[in-house]
Structure formats: structure tokens, C-alpha cells
Write a protein that holds these residues in place. Structure first.
Motif, PDB file in Angstrom:
ATOM      1  N   GLN A  45       0.856  -1.178   0.000  1.00 41.36           N
ATOM      2  CA  GLN A  45       0.000   0.000   0.000  1.00 41.36           C
ATOM      3  C   GLN A  45       0.898   1.236   0.000  1.00 41.36           C
ATOM      4  OE1 GLN A  45      -2.130   0.945   3.656  1.00 41.36           O
ATOM      5  NE2 GLN A  45      -4.010   1.027   2.449  1.00 41.36           N
ATOM      6  N   TYR A  47       1.165   5.461  -0.320  1.00 36.03           N
ATOM      7  CA  TYR A  47       0.429   6.721  -0.201  1.00 36.03           C
ATOM      8  C   TYR A  47       0.535   7.503  -1.504  1.00 36.03           C
ATOM      9  CZ  TYR A  47      -1.056  11.296   1.402  1.00 36.03           C
ATOM     10  OH  TYR A  47      -1.713  12.488   1.537  1.00 36.03           O
ATOM     11  N   ASP A  48      -0.611   7.974  -2.000  1.00 36.63           N
ATOM     12  CA  ASP A  48      -0.662   8.738  -3.239  1.00 36.63           C
ATOM     13  C   ASP A  48      -1.711   9.839  -3.083  1.00 36.63           C
ATOM     14  OD1 ASP A  48      -0.823   9.758  -5.793  1.00 36.63           O
ATOM     15  OD2 ASP A  48      -1.020   7.810  -6.766  1.00 36.63           O
ATOM     16  N   GLU A  50      -2.760  12.083  -4.907  1.00 35.88           N
ATOM     17  CA  GLU A  50      -3.542  12.393  -6.100  1.00 35.88           C
ATOM     18  C   GLU A  50      -4.792  11.524  -6.227  1.00 35.88           C
ATOM     19  OE1 GLU A  50      -2.751  14.965  -8.156  1.00 35.88           O
ATOM     20  OE2 GLU A  50      -1.197  15.373  -6.675  1.00 35.88           O
ATOM     21  N   ARG A  51      -4.844  10.435  -5.518  1.00 39.08           N
ATOM     22  CA  ARG A  51      -5.988   9.523  -5.614  1.00 39.08           C
ATOM     23  C   ARG A  51      -7.051   9.890  -4.583  1.00 39.08           C
ATOM     24  NH1 ARG A  51      -5.231   4.369  -8.313  1.00 39.08           N
ATOM     25  NH2 ARG A  51      -3.293   4.581  -9.450  1.00 39.08           N
ATOM     26  N   PRO A  52      -8.315   9.683  -4.921  1.00 37.87           N
ATOM     27  CA  PRO A  52      -9.398  10.018  -3.990  1.00 37.87           C
ATOM     28  C   PRO A  52      -9.298   9.292  -2.644  1.00 37.87           C
ATOM     29  CG  PRO A  52     -10.287   9.486  -6.159  1.00 37.87           C
ATOM     30  CD  PRO A  52      -8.818   9.198  -6.200  1.00 37.87           C
ATOM     31  N   ARG A  53      -8.851   8.051  -2.656  1.00 38.08           N
ATOM     32  CA  ARG A  53      -8.720   7.298  -1.400  1.00 38.08           C
ATOM     33  C   ARG A  53      -7.310   7.366  -0.825  1.00 38.08           C
ATOM     34  NH1 ARG A  53     -12.999   2.928  -0.576  1.00 38.08           N
ATOM     35  NH2 ARG A  53     -14.594   3.627  -2.013  1.00 38.08           N
ATOM     36  N   ARG A  54      -6.432   8.110  -1.476  1.00 38.75           N
ATOM     37  CA  ARG A  54      -5.068   8.400  -1.008  1.00 38.75           C
ATOM     38  C   ARG A  54      -4.079   7.248  -1.073  1.00 38.75           C
ATOM     39  NH1 ARG A  54      -5.797  13.349  -1.890  1.00 38.75           N
ATOM     40  NH2 ARG A  54      -6.871  14.573  -0.337  1.00 38.75           N
ATOM     41  N   PHE A  55      -4.502   6.090  -1.554  1.00 40.67           N
ATOM     42  CA  PHE A  55      -3.575   4.964  -1.623  1.00 40.67           C
ATOM     43  C   PHE A  55      -3.696   4.259  -2.962  1.00 40.67           C
ATOM     44  CE2 PHE A  55      -4.357   5.408   2.926  1.00 40.67           C
ATOM     45  CZ  PHE A  55      -3.059   5.472   3.392  1.00 40.67           C
ATOM     46  N   ARG A  56      -2.592   3.665  -3.371  1.00 42.57           N
ATOM     47  CA  ARG A  56      -2.597   2.770  -4.515  1.00 42.57           C
ATOM     48  C   ARG A  56      -1.868   1.513  -4.072  1.00 42.57           C
ATOM     49  NH1 ARG A  56       2.509   3.298  -7.132  1.00 42.57           N
ATOM     50  NH2 ARG A  56       3.570   5.154  -6.391  1.00 42.57           N
ATOM     51  N   TYR A  57      -2.044   0.452  -4.833  1.00 39.79           N
ATOM     52  CA  TYR A  57      -1.471  -0.833  -4.456  1.00 39.79           C
ATOM     53  C   TYR A  57      -0.519  -1.303  -5.537  1.00 39.79           C
ATOM     54  CZ  TYR A  57      -4.946  -0.579  -0.883  1.00 39.79           C
ATOM     55  OH  TYR A  57      -5.685  -0.154   0.184  1.00 39.79           O
TER      56      TYR A  57
END
Length: 79
Positions: A45, A47-48, A50-57
């Protein structure tokens, strides 16, 4: 610390925090709590903002490969 998300083939998931340099030990210790479950993927996981949920995988193929190479004796029966 890094957060790993483990997705099992039956659709369930679990997550754990890894200490740097202890990925193998922490991953194997955590998976011993899930006998009989087959791992489908291991993702980190990240932290991003720019994404609405703040995370990318991000898939951790290195840890998936580690699971395949040590399958059985280190993980316990069924994992």
C-alpha cells in the motif's frame, strides 16, 4: 514501516506492517495465522495524494516469489 496487503485466492484479504529488512520473517510469521489459505497476490500500500482514497497498491512480485520458493516448511502446513 510499510503496509502489505495479502489477497487470498478465496477473495479474503489481510494486511500487516513490515519493518525494513524483516520482510521475509514478518510475512511468514503473519501467514502462519491462515493455515489452508492460498495466496493470490502480495501488494504494498503506497500513499498517493492524487488519488481520492489516497492509496494505490503495487504488486510485490519479489515477496510472491519468496512465498513460492519457501512454500511448505517455513510457512506451516497448507500455506
Amino acid at each position: 514501516m510499510r503496509r502489505l496487503v495479502i489477497r487470498f485466492k478465496d477473495g479474503s484479504t489481510t494486511s500487516l506492517d513490515l519493518a525494513p529488512g524483516r520482510e521475509r520473517e514478518d510475512l511468514f510469521r503473519h501467514l502462519r495465522h491462515f493455515p489452508g489459505k492460498e495466496v493470490a497476490s502480495v501488494e504494498e500500500q503506497v500513499y498517493d495524494p492524487e488519488r481520492p482514497r489516497r492509496f494505490r497498491y503495487v504488486r510485490r512480485e519479489d515477496l510472491e516469489g519468496l512465498l513460492l520458493s519457501y512454500k511448505g516448511e517455513d510457512l506451516g502446513e497448507g500455506v
